[in-house]
Design an enzyme around this catalytic site. Structure first.
Site, PDB file in Angstrom:
ATOM      1  CG  ASN A   7     -15.702  -5.257  35.429  1.00 37.31           C
ATOM      2  OD1 ASN A   7     -15.064  -5.251  34.590  1.00 37.31           O
ATOM      3  ND2 ASN A   7     -16.483  -6.236  36.337  1.00 37.31           N
ATOM      4  CE  LYS A  14     -21.549  -4.154  36.896  1.00 40.99           C
ATOM      5  NZ  LYS A  14     -21.186  -5.656  37.102  1.00 40.99           N
ATOM      6  NE  ARG A  90     -13.398  -9.580  35.432  1.00 38.98           N
ATOM      7  CZ  ARG A  90     -14.718  -9.671  35.024  1.00 38.98           C
ATOM      8  NH1 ARG A  90     -15.477  -9.017  34.366  1.00 38.98           N
ATOM      9  NH2 ARG A  90     -14.434 -10.722  34.659  1.00 38.98           N
ATOM     10  CG  HIS A 179     -15.376 -16.734  37.595  1.00 33.16           C
ATOM     11  ND1 HIS A 179     -15.962 -17.177  37.753  1.00 33.16           N
ATOM     12  CD2 HIS A 179     -15.949 -15.006  37.366  1.00 33.16           C
ATOM     13  CE1 HIS A 179     -17.489 -17.039  37.091  1.00 33.16           C
ATOM     14  NE2 HIS A 179     -17.233 -15.753  36.519  1.00 33.16           N
ATOM     15  CG  HIS A 207     -17.588 -16.761  41.068  1.00 33.32           C
ATOM     16  ND1 HIS A 207     -16.580 -15.969  41.751  1.00 33.32           N
ATOM     17  CD2 HIS A 207     -17.644 -16.639  40.256  1.00 33.32           C
ATOM     18  CE1 HIS A 207     -18.005 -14.724  41.384  1.00 33.32           C
ATOM     19  NE2 HIS A 207     -18.489 -15.017  40.403  1.00 33.32           N
ATOM     20  N   GLY A 209     -21.783 -17.806  39.985  1.00 33.05           N
ATOM     21  CA  GLY A 209     -23.017 -16.469  39.818  1.00 33.05           C
ATOM     22  C   GLY A 209     -23.675 -16.521  38.902  1.00 33.05           C
ATOM     23  NE  ARG A 240     -21.134 -17.305  29.632  1.00 33.27           N
ATOM     24  CZ  ARG A 240     -19.970 -16.731  30.456  1.00 33.27           C
ATOM     25  NH1 ARG A 240     -19.364 -16.738  31.861  1.00 33.27           N
ATOM     26  NH2 ARG A 240     -19.987 -14.867  30.588  1.00 33.27           N
ATOM     27  N   GLY A 330     -23.263 -14.405  43.653  1.00 30.22           N
ATOM     28  CA  GLY A 330     -24.222 -14.170  43.939  1.00 30.22           C
ATOM     29  C   GLY A 330     -25.147 -15.428  43.955  1.00 30.22           C
ATOM     30  CD  GLU A 333     -20.940 -13.378  48.361  1.00 36.29           C
ATOM     31  OE1 GLU A 333     -21.450 -12.644  48.699  1.00 36.29           O
ATOM     32  OE2 GLU A 333     -19.783 -13.260  47.704  1.00 36.29           O
ATOM     33  CD  GLU A 385     -14.520 -11.251  40.623  1.00 34.53           C
ATOM     34  OE1 GLU A 385     -16.268 -10.739  40.761  1.00 34.53           O
ATOM     35  OE2 GLU A 385     -14.407 -11.622  39.786  1.00 34.53           O
TER      36      GLU A 385
HETATM   37  P1  ADP Z   1     -22.431 -12.134  37.780  1.00 37.18           P
HETATM   38  O1  ADP Z   1     -21.133 -11.708  38.608  1.00 37.18           O
HETATM   39  O2  ADP Z   1     -21.762 -13.308  37.447  1.00 37.18           O
HETATM   40  O3  ADP Z   1     -22.857 -11.597  36.582  1.00 37.18           O
HETATM   41  P2  ADP Z   1     -23.941 -12.759  40.437  1.00 37.18           P
HETATM   42  O4  ADP Z   1     -22.672 -12.703  40.766  1.00 37.18           O
HETATM   43  O5  ADP Z   1     -23.706 -11.505  40.671  1.00 37.18           O
HETATM   44  O6  ADP Z   1     -23.167 -12.420  39.160  1.00 37.18           O
HETATM   45  O7  ADP Z   1     -24.651 -13.589  40.686  1.00 37.18           O
HETATM   46  C1  ADP Z   1     -25.724 -13.619  39.579  1.00 37.18           C
HETATM   47  C2  ADP Z   1     -26.973 -14.189  40.481  1.00 37.18           C
HETATM   48  O8  ADP Z   1     -27.157 -14.880  41.846  1.00 37.18           O
HETATM   49  C3  ADP Z   1     -28.314 -14.404  40.124  1.00 37.18           C
HETATM   50  O9  ADP Z   1     -29.095 -15.535  39.562  1.00 37.18           O
HETATM   51  C4  ADP Z   1     -29.224 -14.085  41.583  1.00 37.18           C
HETATM   52  O10 ADP Z   1     -30.247 -15.042  41.265  1.00 37.18           O
HETATM   53  C5  ADP Z   1     -27.901 -14.473  42.517  1.00 37.18           C
HETATM   54  N1  ADP Z   1     -28.051 -13.533  44.022  1.00 37.18           N
HETATM   55  C6  ADP Z   1     -27.397 -12.575  43.860  1.00 37.18           C
HETATM   56  N2  ADP Z   1     -27.421 -11.616  45.251  1.00 37.18           N
HETATM   57  C7  ADP Z   1     -29.037 -12.107  45.438  1.00 37.18           C
HETATM   58  C8  ADP Z   1     -29.382 -12.494  46.632  1.00 37.18           C
HETATM   59  N3  ADP Z   1     -29.119 -10.806  47.473  1.00 37.18           N
HETATM   60  N4  ADP Z   1     -30.511 -13.097  46.974  1.00 37.18           N
HETATM   61  C9  ADP Z   1     -30.387 -14.458  45.916  1.00 37.18           C
HETATM   62  N5  ADP Z   1     -29.850 -15.159  44.696  1.00 37.18           N
HETATM   63  C10 ADP Z   1     -28.950 -13.704  44.713  1.00 37.18           C
END
Ligand code: ADP
Length: 397
Positions: A7, A14, A90, A179, A207, A209, A240, A330, A333, A385
């Site tokens: 990626n 990554k 990716r 996504h 999804h 994040g 965004r 993120g 979950e 992913e």
């Molecule tokens: P992306 O892949 O779009 O960059 P992620 O799916 O990693 O983003 O999500 C990032 C977001 O998820 C951040 O706002 C962060 O606060 C939240 N997040 C990620 N891991 C944790 C965790 N272990 N506990 C709480 N929030 C988390």
């Protein structure tokens, strides 16, 4: 069979090496600050973490460092890089040119180059990674796996924008969605978990994040999704804006003396949760600030949950019902208050969240947080992913 998943971002790369027999991760890592002083590779393998602080002026150097790490005596997991059977890359934007996973060839690279216009933030970075990998592994088969592919099942009335039809024909301006690998993976996992055939399920996958999108998956197929021509559309995100009246953007540009590109940078980088709260784009910071009484952090979180809730309602309407709602990524979950706010007051849909189960700590497994009377299952499913990219690569080859 071992597949390397890449990626590639403009200054990062990554990777995960996946053993397809077990679908387990053999090694993974990240190259950061490529082309910027202070680059470093963090490589995890054999239960340990190895950090290489070494300048990476370009992606070619980054890829050769990754291959060295994978075959290194201590940090390595391969006797030689010939053990890498395939590479899955990716790729974010496909236009209407690539509707499914595609072999990397001189011709498809040239076609991807033409698409850079469509995704200036993402495609050039992916291509740099592809070229660097090809230079290092000229005989290894490689695939482009697109974020958009899963969404090509959307019906025309869902993916079309109400613009002059000839502009759609000329420029392919339409909703593509993103996504896709994540929405596909978690919707399939949901069916498996529920012991049902995906064909018999109506699932809404959230999804959530830093970038967020919501998808309606009917009978295993994406029928609508919240992101659009680019990942700027849909719910508000980390930085965004999400959906916005275009005339407001024009007004803002006029007031600030911005051109279109400056306005788009603002909408992509300065808005969303960060812009509203003035605190952060990170949901951990936002919930902490809200809990300490910060009203704008609270407003940002309220706006996010409300926007997600509206998409859930819309997609239940689009599918004539919903059997299961999945939270992933993120925020999906790890942020119970967001899940609760989205699912709250949805009794008309037969949706009821178990507030206690929702608060339980994330253990990396699938969790059912539906209330005992809920007609709709509410699941937390960790996304993967990279595994989808590896599976698609193997399937293609
Ligand atoms: P992306 O892949 O779009 O960059 P992620 O799916 O990693 O983003 O999500 C990032 C977001 O998820 C951040 O706002 C962060 O606060 C939240 N997040 C990620 N891991 C944790 C965790 N272990 N506990 C709480 N929030 C988390």
């Amino acid at each position: 069979m071992k597949v390397l998943v890449i990626n590639s971002g403009s200054s990062s790369l990554k990777y995960q090496l996946i053993d397809m027999e077990t679908e387990g991760v053999v090694a993974k890592g990240t190259c950061e600050r490529i082309g910027i002083p202070g680059s470093k590779l963090t490589h995890k393998a054999n239960g340990q973490e190895f950090v290489y602080e070494q300048e990476m002026p370009d992606h070619n150097v980054a890829v050769s460092l990754v291959l060295n790490a994978l075959t290194d005596e201590k940090a390595g997991v391969l006797a030689s890089m010939d053990e890498i059977d395939a590479v899955g890359h990716r790729a974010v934007a496909s236009g209407e040119v690539f509707k499914k996973t595609t072999l990397v060839t001189d011709e498809t690279i040239a076609q991807m180059e033409e698409l850079c216009d469509l995704a200036p933030l993402h495609n050039p970075a992916a291509l740099i990674g592809v070229k660097a990998c090809r230079a290092a592994m000229p005989n290894t088969p490689m695939a482009f796996v697109f974020d958009t592919s899963f969404h090509f099942t959307m019906p025309d009335y869902a993916y079309m924008y109400a613009i002059d039809y000839t502009d759609y024909e000329k420029y392919k301006i339409r909703r593509y969605g993103f996504h896709g690998t994540s929405h596909k993976f978690v919707s399939q996992e949901a069916a498996k978990y529920l012991g049902k055939d995906a064909k018999d399920l109506k699932v809404i996958t959230c999804h959530l994040g830093n970038g967020s999108s919501i998808t309606a998956v009917d009978g295993g197929k994406s029928v609508d999704t919240s992101m659009g021509f680019t990942p700027l559309a849909g719910v508000p995100m980390g930085t965004r804006s999400g959906d916005l009246d275009y005339a407001a953007a024009e007004y803002l540009a006029k007031k600030n003396g911005w051109d279109i590109s400056e306005t788009l940078t603002y909408l992509n980088k300065k808005c969303g949760m960060a812009g509203i709260s003035g605190v952060s784009s990170d949901f951990r910071d936002l919930t902490a600030a809200r809990d300490q009484g910060n009203a704008r952090a609270k407003l940002a979180l309220d706006m996010f949950a409300y926007a997600c809730k509206k998409y859930v309602g819309a997609y239940a309407a689009a599918m004539n019902g919903v059997d299961c709602i999945v939270f992933t990524a993120g925020v999906g979950e790890n942020t119970p208050c967001v899940r609760e706010a989205i699912c709250d007051n949805m009794q008309y849909l037969g949706l009821e969240i178990d507030k206690e189960k929702n608060l339980e700590k994330n253990n990396g497994a699938i969790r059912d947080i539906s209330g005992s009377n809920s007609k709709v299952k509410i699941l937390i499913i960790p996304t993967n992913e990279e595994l989808v990219i590896a599976r698609e690569t193997v399937e293609l080859l």
